[in-house]
Design a protein around this motif. Structure first.
Motif: not given
Length: 170
Positions: A45-54
């Protein structure tokens, strides 16, 4: 030749998804070279509140396939969002490309003024076909593809601008 909704959508989405397949190959090679499990990248993730790569890859695929399906009045294939490996993400991207390439220009073109209904968690939204492509589906697609690129780049995968852009079209 005039620009049509098909020419402004399917080839654009396919090109970036083809590039994404190259990024997935580079991500797998990077993990092998650095001797770590490539599944680590899937949770990045780029930031904790962003969705992960998948999820970024899944949403990019969904954005493209649902756009084409909605413009064409076709049924998009259903994917169960269970990808747990780079190989499975690669398969999803390939299935998305195959679906879009199965939709003819005649099915998409002429839908500029068609009402397109976009289901959302907070209620559906209706837009005309051309506005939907230009101002919703394409920016959403680019957001998630760019985020996937940035996640890989941030995690050391050797990608550059030309990996994002791909080879010049013929």
């Amino acid at each position: 030749m005039s620009i049509t909704l098909h020419s402004a959508s399917v080839p654009v989405f396919v090109r970036l998804l083809d590039n994404l397949l190259v990024w997935l190959d580079k991500a797998e090679a990077h993990a092998a070279a650095k001797k770590f499990d490539p599944s680590v990248l899937l949770a990045a993730r780029l930031a904790p509140d962003m969705l992960p790569f998948t999820k970024q890859v899944q949403i990019a695929c969904d954005s493209a396939k649902f756009c084409i399906a909605r413009l064409a009045g076709a049924n998009a294939p259903s994917f169960d969002d269970s990808e747990a490996s780079i190989a499975e993400l690669r398969e999803r991207v390939a299935k998305t490309i195959a679906f879009m390439q199965s939709v003819s220009a005649a099915q998409v073109d002429g839908s500029e003024e068609k009402d397109v209904v976009i289901p959302r968690r907070d209620g559906s939204m209706t837009m005309k076909g051309e506005a939907y492509l230009k101002h919703y589906a394409t920016p959403n697609f680019y957001f998630h593809v760019t985020t996937a690129y940035a996640l890989l780049r941030h995690n050391g995968v050797e990608l550059g601008k030309m990996d994002f852009l791909g080879a010049p079209p013929k």
